[in-house]
Design an enzyme around this catalytic site. Sequence first.
Site, PDB file in Angstrom:
ATOM      1  N   HIS A 118       1.470 -16.081   5.512  1.00 18.11           N
ATOM      2  CA  HIS A 118       1.601 -14.625   5.391  1.00 18.11           C
ATOM      3  C   HIS A 118       3.092 -14.318   5.308  1.00 18.11           C
ATOM      4  CE1 HIS A 118       1.372 -10.388   6.457  1.00 18.11           C
ATOM      5  NE2 HIS A 118       0.059 -10.426   6.482  1.00 18.11           N
ATOM      6  N   ARG A 157       3.345  -2.421   4.809  1.00 21.52           N
ATOM      7  CA  ARG A 157       3.818  -2.326   3.425  1.00 21.52           C
ATOM      8  C   ARG A 157       2.872  -1.445   2.620  1.00 21.52           C
ATOM      9  NH1 ARG A 157       3.273  -7.883   1.758  1.00 21.52           N
ATOM     10  NH2 ARG A 157       2.629  -8.391   3.876  1.00 21.52           N
TER      11      ARG A 157
END
Length: 464
Positions: A242, A265
């Site tokens: 990730h 995000r």
Amino acid sequence: MAPQHAIVVGSGLAGLAAASQLLTHNIPVVLLERAARTGGNSIKASSGINGAPTPYQPIQDSREAFYNDSVRSAMTNYGAHRMKLIARLTDNSASAVEWLVKDKGIELTRVAHLGGHTYPRTHRGVTGIPPGYEIVSTVLRDLKEDPRGLFDLRTSCTVTSVLQTDQRVTGVEYEKADGETVTLHGPVIFASGGFAGAADALAQYQPDLAGYPSTNDPRPASLPLLTAVGAQLLGMQEVQVHPTGFVDPVNPSSPLKFLAPEMLRGEGGILLRDGHRFVNELETRDIVTQAITSTDPTPPVLAKQWNIQLVLDESTYNATKSHVDFYLSKGLMKKSTIADLGPEPLDTITGYCSVAARKAPDEFNRKYPRSWTLQDPTPESVVYVGTVTPVIHYTMGGALINENAQILREDDTPIEGLWGAGEVTGGVHGRNRLGGSSLLECVVFGRIAGDQCAEYIKSGSMTP
Ligand SMILES: Cc1cc2nc3c(=O)[nH]c(=O)nc-3n(C[C@H](O)[C@H](O)[C@H](O)COP(=O)(O)OP(=O)(O)OC[C@H]3O[C@@H](n4cnc5c(N)ncnc54)[C@H](O)[C@@H]3O)c2cc1C
Ligand SMILES: *[C@@H]1O[C@H](CO)[C@@H](O)[C@H](O)[C@H]1NC(C)=O
Ligand SMILES: *[C@@H]1O[C@H](CO)[C@@H](O)[C@H](O)[C@H]1NC(C)=O
């Protein structure tokens, strides 16, 4: 005679979904969990669960668009069999979300846009309670409150072998906390999670990842229990890194990191390296990770650690407040000004404001950016910032299943009496899992496994 029970291994969302489905068929369940607490990694999930199309999505979506995105993200032609698994997943995503909402009463109306998805489709609640916790605790409560008392939860019980007679799984052996070994008969649903926390399995299957920190607590893998009864493994080298785990400024060299969820995000956060954006933050995880790791690691912390800034404006903070307040309290993020980030970011952030306002196209091709309230930034403008680095997170590989969640042998025939669901299985996500699709696979294949196992018991297949 008491009705035959089913055995479920693992109390993450896959195991709980399977158990829940078994109860709807009046099948008693014994759920074995090796930890003292329930919930596995599922309880940590912080971005949400995918569903398309649902009434909560802000932009019209379709099964087909989700299927296409999943295939693109998987990045591999796995043949017809694996395409069917992806189709199962995406065909059942809307009903999985509806099941949680309508059957379980969980509110999931806030939808984030995660990497690799054409549209926002990752659902969580507006309350700010992390979705993994909310979903796991609600489904578990529902099981425990079964008025017939058909749910038997046994924690601190580690399954140590799967029993097989005449090519058919007939039960398990497990060890209790006091060391006592117990034999339990019944068909088995394996929902024991992934091996991203298992150092020995990672070293065996993906030695290139040595030196990376992880979001997963160290614990041994349970896949050898399945291979011992002939299960076929698939894609074991496909380990998801990730792109964003928090580097704790107080303990930067810790090999265990808190995840900086993708939703940060998805709700508007950007990534800066040396003050500049360098990637579409909503690309798939492998692509964002590659963009980070294509430069040298930042010495002298861990062998594989980088120094990337995750920056949120005030409106992104507002949309993710309960999460970010937690990271602020842990010192993983701080409230700051643009000037505090250094001299470069002012220009970068000014440029991104136009993209977020959709006044200018994005040089990195970020689509449908969440709008920012920040417009004409000055050095004094408030931002929220944390340092992030790529982290080992999830294992795409595992035991191969078919669309009915049966675990398959090397010759692709199903092992009778044995099903698998969740991260322990392999093949659904190919080389890269989309954010939000793991909780989804737990619900979809967990429920299928529950249905299939109930049918197996009702058909009398367990009778010797
Ligand atoms: C920090 C973090 C955030 C995440 N956020 C998201 C997200 O927002 N959306 C998303 O879709 N996914 C997310 N994921 C991934 C997702 O949470 C997991 O991959 C998924 O929940 C796995 O569920 P599971 O039921 O398969 O396994 P788990 O939830 O890991 O449960 C497996 C259980 O099996 C038990 N077990 C293992 N072996 C044995 C044995 N031999 N005997 C008895 N018990 C055993 C384990 O102790 C564990 O409790 C996140 C993961 C992490 C770590
Ligand atoms: C999905 O992909 C197929 C094949 O490439 C294409 O024909 C179709 O238009 C795509 N559908 C959507 C909704 O993107
Ligand atoms: C964020 O929320 C606070 C409190 O509700 C509000 O006063 C502020 O205007 C919001 N800021 C933005 C940028 O949306």
